[in-house]
Design an enzyme around this catalytic site. Structure first.
Site, PDB file in Angstrom:
ATOM      1  N   GLU A  48      -5.072   5.504   1.425  1.00 60.04           N
ATOM      2  CA  GLU A  48      -6.475   5.940   1.313  1.00 60.04           C
ATOM      3  C   GLU A  48      -7.190   5.623   2.612  1.00 60.04           C
ATOM      4  O   GLU A  48      -7.078   4.511   3.127  1.00 60.04           O
ATOM      5  CB  GLU A  48      -7.206   5.192   0.177  1.00 60.04           C
ATOM      6  CG  GLU A  48      -6.648   5.443  -1.203  1.00 60.04           C
ATOM      7  CD  GLU A  48      -7.450   4.718  -2.301  1.00 60.04           C
ATOM      8  OE1 GLU A  48      -8.535   4.163  -2.014  1.00 60.04           O
ATOM      9  OE2 GLU A  48      -6.978   4.705  -3.442  1.00 60.04           O
ATOM     10  N   GLU A  96      -3.629  -0.656  -6.154  1.00 61.23           N
ATOM     11  CA  GLU A  96      -4.226  -1.889  -5.626  1.00 61.23           C
ATOM     12  C   GLU A  96      -4.164  -3.024  -6.646  1.00 61.23           C
ATOM     13  O   GLU A  96      -5.172  -3.673  -6.922  1.00 61.23           O
ATOM     14  CB  GLU A  96      -5.682  -1.633  -5.174  1.00 61.23           C
ATOM     15  CG  GLU A  96      -5.806  -0.534  -4.121  1.00 61.23           C
ATOM     16  CD  GLU A  96      -7.203  -0.449  -3.517  1.00 61.23           C
ATOM     17  OE1 GLU A  96      -8.154  -0.927  -4.149  1.00 61.23           O
ATOM     18  OE2 GLU A  96      -7.325   0.067  -2.387  1.00 61.23           O
TER      19      GLU A  96
END
Ligand SMILES: *[C@@H]1O[C@H](CO)[C@@H](O)[C@H](O)[C@H]1NC(C)=O
Ligand SMILES: *[C@@H]1O[C@H](CO)[C@@H](O)[C@H](O)[C@H]1NC(C)=O
Ligand SMILES: *[C@@H]1O[C@H](CO)[C@@H](O)[C@H](O)[C@H]1NC(C)=O
Ligand SMILES: *[C@@H]1O[C@H](CO)[C@@H](O)[C@H](O)[C@H]1NC(C)=O
Length: 481
Positions: free
Chosen positions: A265, A120
């Site tokens: 995720e 991220e």
């Protein structure tokens, strides 16, 4: 029905089962815990639960070696703090690929399929620190994979948070990449597309609920009775589908409509917030499993969804800056116990199987002395001290230990510190206010855990751990004595 058709039926069922198992669900295996289960224990846990794909955040040697013993498919990760060196040095990228990918594939038989470049990296909280280095790092790693002759089997990707895209009209069809990072995104997406790599996105309905008090709770789930969102005649009944399709629209608008997507995720935490509990986590994760099990996908992508649950095991060493829930994402507790009934469609029992041969410390706890004076000013200081160095995230409002009375609350903090510091005698000496007991103080939903024996990855790591314990103890003695 003739014997032939029965046999055919059995064959068909076996084929379908087999197809299902191969495409199956993945899991994220993070290691930011003060006490980790040994890699062999975790790998066996994955295997016995039929989880055949795993996503890692780094490339620890012992972890990869253990994964090679079973045919588990692996995504290895390059942490954000290594992106700068990967971006600036082709040599560093080659070394990383050689040591952390090639060697494991050839000598340890590890089935590495993806390299996650960063984690991220475009999160808004990073203030753009990784904006300019992610792409060069990605290019160098891809070149290193080609040079190593494994680029056909191992694909690069960049796990991104769903905040890299947004919708101009709150509907999926309004999806596009966030304006401030659009050029960086297009550069990366084009490169991934040219190299046959997938787009990896992390999607979190829980975070939407956590950050937006007006978010409709039912829309976070898959079995909810939220009023559907109508996007040009297409109805969206849950946030996951709408979010995923916002990405599909964003990709399509920029000319990458066929790019494969991995959900890097997805999950729900069980503690540390009023919406983080066993009931909601079970409802979300089971709902997700049922939602994807038919392979029908989303309205914009009616195809099987490839996903990694977040997460496998709780990590008590994670930063709680995002919130106390951050340490409670596991479908298993830190010691490998299933938290709730979850049918992944991969076990005979239809529920999760616990870890085997977990080595616990002794059956004892550190608690507040019954005779302790509750107005003693040392008490507050001791609790603060313990909570800063251990984990008190279950003590918050509407968390699993949020209903404890003052004494229980203090005991919880003392015990958390005591177990974190391996039940050392000195770790239960809070100004004479604490004592060790053999009677389990657990109370209803509140579990007073017993620690597990520390696992040491290797000499360097062992030194680090002992050093940490010594420093902790030293600070402890200075403060308390
Ligand atoms: C391999 O990965 C580990 C864990 O992320 C890292 O510490 C190490 O520096 C990497 N090796 C190389 C040669 O980059
Ligand atoms: C980002 O910027 C904010 C405000 O300027 C600052 O408080 C924060 O520490 C910065 N974060 C990082 C990771 O640099
Ligand atoms: C408890 O501690 C307070 C503050 O130290 C003290 O004033 C009080 O007398 C103590 N009570 C008992 C019963 O010892
Ligand atoms: C229990 O401990 C937590 C964390 O230290 C604190 O926020 C909370 O107010 C305490 N509750 C009670 C009843 O003492």
């Amino acid at each position: 029905m003739g014997i032939f058709s029965v046999a055919f039926g059995v064959l068909l069922v076996s084929i379908l089962t087999w197809v299902h198992v191969v495409s199956g669900i993945g899991a994220n295996w993070g290691t930011q815990a003060t006490h980790q289960l040994p890699p062999d224990t975790v790998v066996r846990l994955l295997w016995e639960n039929g989880i055949q794909k795993v996503k890692l955040f780094d490339a620890s040697y012992d972890t990869l070696k253990a994964l090679g013993k079973y045919e588990i498919e692996v995504m290895v990760g390059i942490p954000n703090d290594m992106l700068a060196s990967m971006a600036s040095s082709m040599k560093a990228a080659e070394k990383w690929v050689d040591k952390n990918v090639s060697t494991h594939m050839t000598t340890n038989n590890v089935n590495i399929r993806y390299v996650a470049v960063g984690n991220e990296p475009f999160l808004q909280t990073y203030n753009g620190s990784f904006l300019r280095i992610t792409f060069p790092a990605l290019q160098n790693i891809q070149s290193a994979l080609i040079k190593a002759g494994i680029a056909n089997k191992v694909k690069v990707t960049v796990p991104l948070n769903a905040d890299v895209y947004a919708s101009s009209n709150t509907l999926p069809s309004g999806g596009d990449f966030r304006a401030d990072i659009r050029d960086f995104m297009i550069q990366i997406v084009k490169f991934l597309n040219d190299n046959g790599s997938p787009f990896t996105v992390n999607i979190y309905p829980f975070i939407s609920l956590y950050t937006d008090s007006n978010f409709p709770v039912e829309y976070a789930f898959f079995d909810g009775n939220a009023s559907p969102v109508n996007d040009g005649g297409t109805s969206y009944y849950n946030m996951f589908d709408a979010n995923y399709d916002t990405l599909v629209w964003a990709l399509q608008k920029n000319g990458f409509g066929n790019m494969p997507i991995l959900v890097g995720e997805i999950g729900w935490p069980t503690d540390g917030d009023q919406n983080a509990n066993l009931l909601y986590a079970q409802r979300f994760n089971q709902g997700f499993m049922s939602h994807i099990s038919g392979g029908k996908g989303t309205p914009m992508r009616p195809a099987p969804i490839d996903a990694y649950l977040f997460s496998l095991i709780d990590e008590d060493g994670k930063s709680i800056e995002p919130g106390s829930f951050e340490r409670h994402w596991g479908i298993f507790t830190f010691d490998g116990l299933p938290k709730y009934v979850l049918n992944l469609g991969t076990t005979n029992s239809g529920s999760l199987v616990p870890a085997r041969n977990v080595h616990y410390l002794e059956r004892k706890w550190c608690v507040l002395k019954e005779s302790a004076n509750l107005t003693d000013p040392q008490l507050g200081l001791s609790v603060t001290y313990a909570c800063e160095r251990a984990d008190c995230t279950s003590l918050g409002y509407r968390s699993s230990c949020g209903n404890l009375a003052t004494q229980g609350n203090i005991s919880y903090a003392f015990n958390s510190y005591y177990q974190t510091y391996n039940q050392l005698e000195d770790a239960c000496k809070f100004s004479g206010l604490s004592t060790v007991t053999k009677a389990d103080p657990s109370d209803g939903t509140c579990r007073f855990a017993i620690g597990i024996q520390p696992y040491y990855a290797g000499a360097d790591h062992r030194f680090g751990c002992i050093q940490k314990t010594m420093v902790g103890l030293f600070l402890f003695l200075v403060t308390i004595l």
